[in-house]
Design a protein around this motif. Structure first.
Motif, mmCIF file in Angstrom:
data_model
loop_
_atom_site.group_PDB
_atom_site.id
_atom_site.type_symbol
_atom_site.label_atom_id
_atom_site.label_comp_id
_atom_site.label_asym_id
_atom_site.label_seq_id
_atom_site.Cartn_x
_atom_site.Cartn_y
_atom_site.Cartn_z
ATOM 1 N N THR A 220 0.831 -1.202 0.000
ATOM 2 C CA THR A 220 0.000 0.000 0.000
ATOM 3 C C THR A 220 0.866 1.252 0.000
ATOM 4 N N LEU A 221 1.932 1.236 0.795
ATOM 5 C CA LEU A 221 2.831 2.389 0.860
ATOM 6 C C LEU A 221 3.496 2.659 -0.488
ATOM 7 N N LEU A 222 3.920 1.596 -1.167
ATOM 8 C CA LEU A 222 4.557 1.771 -2.468
ATOM 9 C C LEU A 222 3.594 2.409 -3.462
ATOM 10 N N ALA A 223 2.340 1.969 -3.443
ATOM 11 C CA ALA A 223 1.336 2.564 -4.338
ATOM 12 C C ALA A 223 1.086 4.026 -3.978
ATOM 13 N N ALA A 224 1.059 4.324 -2.677
ATOM 14 C CA ALA A 224 0.885 5.710 -2.231
ATOM 15 C C ALA A 224 2.086 6.562 -2.625
ATOM 16 N N ALA A 225 3.281 5.981 -2.518
ATOM 17 C CA ALA A 225 4.496 6.712 -2.878
ATOM 18 C C ALA A 225 4.448 7.151 -4.346
ATOM 19 N N ALA A 226 3.941 6.278 -5.211
ATOM 20 C CA ALA A 226 3.835 6.629 -6.627
ATOM 21 C C ALA A 226 2.901 7.823 -6.830
ATOM 22 N N ILE A 227 1.811 7.860 -6.063
ATOM 23 C CA ILE A 227 0.861 8.976 -6.162
ATOM 24 C C ILE A 227 1.512 10.272 -5.682
ATOM 25 N N VAL A 228 2.191 10.199 -4.538
ATOM 26 C CA VAL A 228 2.848 11.380 -3.983
ATOM 27 C C VAL A 228 3.932 11.877 -4.943
ATOM 28 N N HIS A 229 4.689 10.949 -5.497
ATOM 29 C CA HIS A 229 5.790 11.301 -6.405
ATOM 30 C C HIS A 229 5.283 12.070 -7.622
ATOM 31 N N ARG A 230 4.101 11.728 -8.110
ATOM 32 C CA ARG A 230 3.559 12.432 -9.271
ATOM 33 C C ARG A 230 3.289 13.902 -8.955
ATOM 34 N N GLN A 231 2.971 14.200 -7.697
ATOM 35 C CA GLN A 231 2.676 15.580 -7.308
ATOM 36 C C GLN A 231 3.881 16.297 -6.699
ATOM 37 N N VAL A 232 4.782 15.534 -6.083
ATOM 38 C CA VAL A 232 6.003 16.103 -5.494
ATOM 39 C C VAL A 232 7.173 15.287 -6.040
ATOM 40 N N PRO A 233 7.651 15.598 -7.235
ATOM 41 C CA PRO A 233 8.619 14.734 -7.922
ATOM 42 C C PRO A 233 9.916 14.485 -7.166
ATOM 43 N N ARG A 258 10.786 -1.333 -8.559
ATOM 44 C CA ARG A 258 9.946 -0.683 -9.573
ATOM 45 C C ARG A 258 9.681 0.783 -9.235
ATOM 46 N N HIS A 259 9.912 1.146 -7.976
ATOM 47 C CA HIS A 259 9.627 2.514 -7.533
ATOM 48 C C HIS A 259 10.897 3.343 -7.357
ATOM 49 N N ARG A 260 12.009 2.845 -7.869
ATOM 50 C CA ARG A 260 13.202 3.686 -7.869
ATOM 51 C C ARG A 260 12.993 4.857 -8.831
ATOM 52 N N PRO A 261 13.614 6.011 -8.553
ATOM 53 C CA PRO A 261 14.540 6.313 -7.456
ATOM 54 C C PRO A 261 13.874 6.927 -6.238
ATOM 55 N N TYR A 262 12.517 7.027 -6.236
ATOM 56 C CA TYR A 262 11.879 7.760 -5.135
ATOM 57 C C TYR A 262 11.580 6.878 -3.919
ATOM 58 N N VAL A 263 11.851 5.567 -3.986
ATOM 59 C CA VAL A 263 11.736 4.673 -2.832
ATOM 60 C C VAL A 263 13.048 3.921 -2.669
ATOM 61 N N ARG A 264 13.576 3.907 -1.461
ATOM 62 C CA ARG A 264 14.806 3.171 -1.173
ATOM 63 C C ARG A 264 14.625 2.337 0.087
ATOM 64 N N ALA A 265 15.003 1.067 0.014
ATOM 65 C CA ALA A 265 14.976 0.171 1.175
ATOM 66 C C ALA A 265 16.375 0.145 1.777
ATOM 67 N N LEU A 266 16.491 0.613 3.007
ATOM 68 C CA LEU A 266 17.797 0.723 3.660
ATOM 69 C C LEU A 266 18.124 -0.477 4.542
ATOM 70 N N GLY A 267 17.182 -1.402 4.706
ATOM 71 C CA GLY A 267 17.428 -2.549 5.576
ATOM 72 C C GLY A 267 17.360 -2.158 7.044
ATOM 73 N N VAL A 268 17.970 -2.977 7.883
ATOM 74 C CA VAL A 268 18.002 -2.707 9.326
ATOM 75 C C VAL A 268 19.110 -1.695 9.600
ATOM 76 N N ARG A 269 18.793 -0.656 10.355
ATOM 77 C CA ARG A 269 19.759 0.394 10.658
ATOM 78 C C ARG A 269 19.907 0.549 12.170
ATOM 79 N N ALA A 270 21.105 0.930 12.586
ATOM 80 C CA ALA A 270 21.362 1.181 14.004
ATOM 81 C C ALA A 270 21.101 2.627 14.382
ATOM 82 N N ASP A 271 20.887 3.498 13.388
ATOM 83 C CA ASP A 271 20.720 4.928 13.650
ATOM 84 C C ASP A 271 19.282 5.386 13.407
#
Length: 419
Positions: A220-233, A258-271
């Motif tokens: 759901t988030l990925l689909a939402a990200a695509a919508i947001v990206h169209r309005q805020v590139p 499929r959602h690059r470059p506006y979505v990035r998976a960073l994995g597990v982070r300590a920060d």
């Protein structure tokens, strides 16, 4: 029995290290504490907490489950704890059977949300639900006290006759170690340094901390990200949390790519605390019945405006239109609309964030949570007739100290890397 003080054995799963601040706070209040879990022992060794690993599958695995019950029963027999505390769905079911086999140590089971099994509409979940319902009903008859993190789950258990003979109450959340969170932010990389590291520049950033599964709403988030990206590139979405070890529940890498470059998976982070402070919006799209989501609480403590779904647990943290935005689960359009609203109306977003932070710091902080659990343990031991003898060192923090440590000035949670 670890001297004359009561010995608490805390049993959980692979993210059990998140309970370390809780256990250290209980140790400060006079308990001997030890832990058993399926994750790495390193963090427990660093905290000088006696830790016992055991094997358990998070998924349906009858043979492994029977072996886990046997292993836990042996461990309980060897340690002879005064009381057992368990967290998470599988331990909440397995541990009461193990404790009963070991001779009947009192067990407190905390229901940290009802998860995939009672949230998913998939044929597998619907098929397994009667099996787990039967097992939970039997486990509850061997449990001393059921603790729910939100009222919705307590009502669900009562409606479906899952309470058994156990006592039951609500203790909201697992408690956020406010001071530790704030120290992590102070000691971690600055927003400027993180933006440089991640090549983000000055673009708006939406962050999500969760297991990267469909049940956590990542599709759901990925689909939402695509919508947001169209309005805020220039917007960027950062996904923080594990994916590879999530088995069949995981979102595929190709689906994220499929959602690059506006979505990035960073994995597990300590920060994570620093990443939260750097971002502009926190999105929590879960489709699960949560307990009280740690990641959402941490985002609030970080002062980040939040949008979450209308699932149990989320609405215990975010009050729609007052301290954030709440949208229906599985609705990319509504999620995108809320994210855009928070990105565009920064004054309202900051006001939401301030109210959410004040609420979590005051009502869901670790000190308040630990006092509630300590009072429960004392109550159980009193019922069993041993509290006066077993708990001579118990000393609740005085109200003045509690108030000072709970206030908005001193704050920080348990620094999760998954939701």
């Amino acid at each position: 029995m670890h001297g004359m003080r009561p010995h608490l054995l805390c049993i959980g799963g692979d993210d059990h290290a998140l309970r370390i601040p809780f256990l250290l706070a209980l140790r400060e209040r006079g308990l001997n504490v030890s832990a058993a879990g399926t994750g790495d022992a390193g963090a427990f060794a660093n905290a000088a907490i006696d830790y016992h690993p055991y094997a358990m599958s998070r998924f349906l695995a009858p043979r492994t489950d029977r072996a886990a019950i046997a292993a836990l029963s042996r461990l309980i027999g060897e340690l002879r704890p005064t009381i057992i505390q368990c967290f998470d769905t599988k331990p909440d079911i397995l541990v009461p059977f193990a404790a009963h086999a070991a001779g009947g140590v009192p067990v407190v089971s905390t229901i940290t949300g009802l998860g995939w099994l009672y949230s998913s509409r998939s044929p597998l979940a619907l098929g397994l639900r009667p099996v787990f319902t039967l097992l939970q009903r039997k486990a509850s008859r061997l449990t001393t006290e059921l603790v729910f993190q939100n009222r919705d789950d307590e009502v669900f258990f009562a409606r479906h006759r899952l309470l058994g003979t156990a006592g039951h109450r609500v203790i909201p959340g697992s408690g956020i170690d406010i001071a530790r969170f704030d120290r992590a932010v102070a000691d971690g990389p600055s927003p400027t340094a993180l933006r440089a590291e991640l090549a983000l520049g000055e673009v708006p950033v939406v962050v999500t901390v969760a297991r990267l599964t469909r049940q956590k709403g990542i599709a759901t988030l990925l689909a939402a990200a695509a919508i947001v990206h169209r309005q805020v590139p220039d917007v960027r979405f950062l996904l923080i949390g594990p994916r590879e070890n999530e088995g069949p529940l995981a979102i595929g890498k190709a689906e994220i790519d499929r959602h690059r470059p506006y979505v990035r998976a960073l994995g597990v982070r300590a920060d994570v605390p620093s990443l939260l402070r750097m971002a502009d919006v926190f999105a929590f799209p879960t489709e699960l019945r949560e307990g009280v989501p740690r990641a959402l609480m941490e985002a609030c403590v970080a002062g980040l405006p939040c949008v979450a779904t209308d699932m149990p647990g989320c609405t215990d943290v975010i009050d729609h239109g007052t301290s954030g935005l709440v949208v229906p689960a599985r609705s990319p359009a509504r999620l995108a609309q809320a994210i855009l609203q928070l990105l565009r109306d920064r004054t309202t977003a900051r006001n939401y964030a301030a109210r959410a932070s004040a609420h979590v710091r005051k009502e869901l902080n670790l000190d308040v949570t630990v006092e509630r659990y300590a009072a429960l343990y004392e109550e159980i031991l009193c019922r069993l007739g041993g509290a006066a003898r077993l708990w001579p060192a118990y000393a609740p923090l005085p109200p003045a100290k509690l108030a000072a440590r709970s206030g908005a000035a001193a704050s920080g949670p348990s620094v999760s890397s998954s939701g």
